[in-house]
Write a protein that holds these residues in place. Structure first.
Motif, PDB file in Angstrom:
ATOM      1  N   TRP A 231       0.832  -1.212   0.000  1.00  0.00           N
ATOM      2  CA  TRP A 231       0.000   0.000   0.000  1.00  0.00           C
ATOM      3  C   TRP A 231       0.865   1.261   0.000  1.00  0.00           C
ATOM      4  CZ3 TRP A 231      -4.706   1.346  -1.074  1.00  0.00           C
ATOM      5  CH2 TRP A 231      -5.155   2.600  -0.686  1.00  0.00           C
ATOM      6  N   THR A 232       1.888   1.320   0.840  1.00  0.00           N
ATOM      7  CA  THR A 232       2.713   2.525   0.909  1.00  0.00           C
ATOM      8  C   THR A 232       3.532   2.704  -0.361  1.00  0.00           C
ATOM      9  OG1 THR A 232       4.430   1.313   2.089  1.00  0.00           O
ATOM     10  CG2 THR A 232       2.868   2.572   3.416  1.00  0.00           C
ATOM     11  N   GLY A 233       4.082   1.657  -0.902  1.00  0.00           N
ATOM     12  CA  GLY A 233       4.846   1.764  -2.149  1.00  0.00           C
ATOM     13  C   GLY A 233       3.961   2.132  -3.318  1.00  0.00           C
ATOM     14  N   GLY A 234       2.754   1.638  -3.351  1.00  0.00           N
ATOM     15  CA  GLY A 234       1.827   1.933  -4.437  1.00  0.00           C
ATOM     16  C   GLY A 234       1.333   3.366  -4.405  1.00  0.00           C
ATOM     17  N   SER A 235       1.129   3.917  -3.210  1.00  0.00           N
ATOM     18  CA  SER A 235       0.636   5.289  -3.130  1.00  0.00           C
ATOM     19  C   SER A 235       1.707   6.283  -3.574  1.00  0.00           C
ATOM     20  CB  SER A 235       0.148   5.606  -1.716  1.00  0.00           C
ATOM     21  OG  SER A 235       1.208   5.539  -0.790  1.00  0.00           O
ATOM     22  N   GLU A 236       2.967   6.004  -3.287  1.00  0.00           N
ATOM     23  CA  GLU A 236       4.069   6.865  -3.754  1.00  0.00           C
ATOM     24  C   GLU A 236       4.147   6.825  -5.279  1.00  0.00           C
ATOM     25  OE1 GLU A 236       7.912   8.957  -3.831  1.00  0.00           O
ATOM     26  OE2 GLU A 236       6.634   8.637  -2.105  1.00  0.00           O
ATOM     27  N   THR A 237       4.034   5.667  -5.840  1.00  0.00           N
ATOM     28  CA  THR A 237       4.085   5.524  -7.299  1.00  0.00           C
ATOM     29  C   THR A 237       2.916   6.238  -7.954  1.00  0.00           C
ATOM     30  OG1 THR A 237       5.182   3.385  -7.063  1.00  0.00           O
ATOM     31  CG2 THR A 237       4.156   3.848  -9.182  1.00  0.00           C
TER      32      THR A 237
ATOM     33  N   ALA B 212       1.214   8.797  -6.768  1.00  0.00           N
ATOM     34  CA  ALA B 212       1.420  10.245  -6.630  1.00  0.00           C
ATOM     35  C   ALA B 212       2.425  10.744  -7.659  1.00  0.00           C
ATOM     36  CB  ALA B 212       1.892  10.569  -5.214  1.00  0.00           C
ATOM     37  N   ARG B 213       3.492  10.006  -7.894  1.00  0.00           N
ATOM     38  CA  ARG B 213       4.488  10.390  -8.904  1.00  0.00           C
ATOM     39  C   ARG B 213       3.879  10.384 -10.304  1.00  0.00           C
ATOM     40  NH1 ARG B 213      10.238  10.016  -8.161  1.00  0.00           N
ATOM     41  NH2 ARG B 213      10.702  10.010  -5.947  1.00  0.00           N
ATOM     42  N   GLN B 214       3.044   9.388 -10.592  1.00  0.00           N
ATOM     43  CA  GLN B 214       2.409   9.332 -11.910  1.00  0.00           C
ATOM     44  C   GLN B 214       1.469  10.505 -12.120  1.00  0.00           C
ATOM     45  OE1 GLN B 214       0.667   5.419 -11.973  1.00  0.00           O
ATOM     46  NE2 GLN B 214       2.526   4.487 -12.792  1.00  0.00           N
ATOM     47  N   ARG B 215       0.712  10.883 -11.085  1.00  0.00           N
ATOM     48  CA  ARG B 215      -0.159  12.062 -11.192  1.00  0.00           C
ATOM     49  C   ARG B 215       0.660  13.314 -11.460  1.00  0.00           C
ATOM     50  NH1 ARG B 215      -3.308   9.820  -6.843  1.00  0.00           N
ATOM     51  NH2 ARG B 215      -2.000  10.931  -5.370  1.00  0.00           N
ATOM     52  N   LEU B 216       1.781  13.437 -10.765  1.00  0.00           N
ATOM     53  CA  LEU B 216       2.656  14.592 -10.922  1.00  0.00           C
ATOM     54  C   LEU B 216       3.260  14.638 -12.325  1.00  0.00           C
ATOM     55  CD1 LEU B 216       3.966  17.018  -9.532  1.00  0.00           C
ATOM     56  CD2 LEU B 216       5.761  15.476  -8.732  1.00  0.00           C
ATOM     57  N   GLU B 217       3.729  13.516 -12.818  1.00  0.00           N
ATOM     58  CA  GLU B 217       4.311  13.457 -14.166  1.00  0.00           C
ATOM     59  C   GLU B 217       3.265  13.805 -15.228  1.00  0.00           C
ATOM     60  OE1 GLU B 217       7.486  13.080 -14.696  1.00  0.00           O
ATOM     61  OE2 GLU B 217       8.078  12.390 -12.709  1.00  0.00           O
ATOM     62  N   ALA B 218       2.060  13.267 -15.079  1.00  0.00           N
ATOM     63  CA  ALA B 218       0.998  13.550 -16.057  1.00  0.00           C
ATOM     64  C   ALA B 218       0.626  15.030 -16.041  1.00  0.00           C
ATOM     65  CB  ALA B 218      -0.232  12.686 -15.755  1.00  0.00           C
ATOM     66  N   ALA B 219       0.529  15.626 -14.864  1.00  0.00           N
ATOM     67  CA  ALA B 219       0.187  17.045 -14.770  1.00  0.00           C
ATOM     68  C   ALA B 219       1.278  17.909 -15.395  1.00  0.00           C
ATOM     69  CB  ALA B 219      -0.031  17.437 -13.315  1.00  0.00           C
ATOM     70  N   THR B 220       2.531  17.552 -15.196  1.00  0.00           N
ATOM     71  CA  THR B 220       3.645  18.311 -15.774  1.00  0.00           C
ATOM     72  C   THR B 220       3.608  18.237 -17.296  1.00  0.00           C
ATOM     73  OG1 THR B 220       4.982  17.782 -13.826  1.00  0.00           O
ATOM     74  CG2 THR B 220       6.147  18.601 -15.757  1.00  0.00           C
TER      75      THR B 220
ATOM     76  N   LEU C 151       8.822  14.516  -4.442  1.00  0.00           N
ATOM     77  CA  LEU C 151       9.268  14.981  -5.753  1.00  0.00           C
ATOM     78  C   LEU C 151       8.491  16.227  -6.166  1.00  0.00           C
ATOM     79  CD1 LEU C 151      10.894  14.455  -8.402  1.00  0.00           C
ATOM     80  CD2 LEU C 151       8.924  13.144  -9.175  1.00  0.00           C
ATOM     81  N   GLN C 152       9.190  17.207  -6.712  1.00  0.00           N
ATOM     82  CA  GLN C 152       8.569  18.398  -7.278  1.00  0.00           C
ATOM     83  C   GLN C 152       9.077  18.551  -8.702  1.00  0.00           C
ATOM     84  OE1 GLN C 152       9.703  21.430  -4.337  1.00  0.00           O
ATOM     85  NE2 GLN C 152       7.529  21.657  -3.928  1.00  0.00           N
TER      86      GLN C 152
END
Length: 167
Positions: free
Chosen positions: A32-38, A40-48, A138-139
């Motif tokens: 669960w913790t590893g999946g939520s980090e991944t 969040a990163r995917q959402r950030l990459e898509a938004a960028t 990550l930012q």
């Protein structure tokens, strides 16, 4: 003489059951913790990438139509300019219906109220946008330099947008 137990054991002992539950619980927490980090990163990459797509599509639309147009960057994403005599880049907005920042992604920028594109596709304004997402440290950042509006995506660290080869 050897005693033979004629009854076979059926089921698990309490100790075996508790150890099994503990192992399954530990694996679930790690997953669960590893999946939520991944995620969040995917959402950030898509938004960028959607932020950069808006700029590139606005530039292409102005050049294709041979007339200037503008976009406004709001906390939710690209929008038509509110109080401007410049017409919006409508085809760009049509293709970018999905918002950039949906609550999980935070967008901070210093772009002007209206990002202007000239009739030959040049960007007349510059700035920096920083995106962050809950669930990851990550930012990401996007820098648009003048005079021709070249964009660069990177990692935002220590108050600067550093190049990131993973993009």
């Amino acid at each position: 003489m050897v005693l033979v137990n004629t009854q076979e054991a059926k089921g698990f002992s309490l100790a075996e059951l508790l150890v099994g539950i503990a192992i399954v619980g530990l694996l679930a927490v790690l997953g669960w913790t590893g999946g939520s980090e991944t995620l969040a990163r995917q959402r950030l990459e898509a938004a960028t990438r959607r932020l950069d797509q808006g700029i590139q599509r606005g530039r292409a639309e102005a050049q294709k139509l041979g007339r200037p147009c503008g976009l406004s960057l709001q906390p939710e994403g690209w929008a038509p300019p509110a109080a401007s005599s410049l017409p919006p880049c409508l085809q760009t907005l049509e293709t970018l219906k999905e918002p950039i920042a949906t609550g999980e992604v935070k967008l901070v920028h210093n772009f002007p109220a209206v990002l202007r594109f000239s009739s030959n596709g040049l960007v007349l304004d510059g700035g920096t946008a920083v995106l962050s997402a809950s669930g990851t440290s990550l930012q990401r950042c996007l820098v648009m330099a003048l005079p021709i509006g070249i964009t660069r995506l990177g990692r935002y660290r220590g108050g600067a947008c550093e190049p990131d080869p993973s993009l």
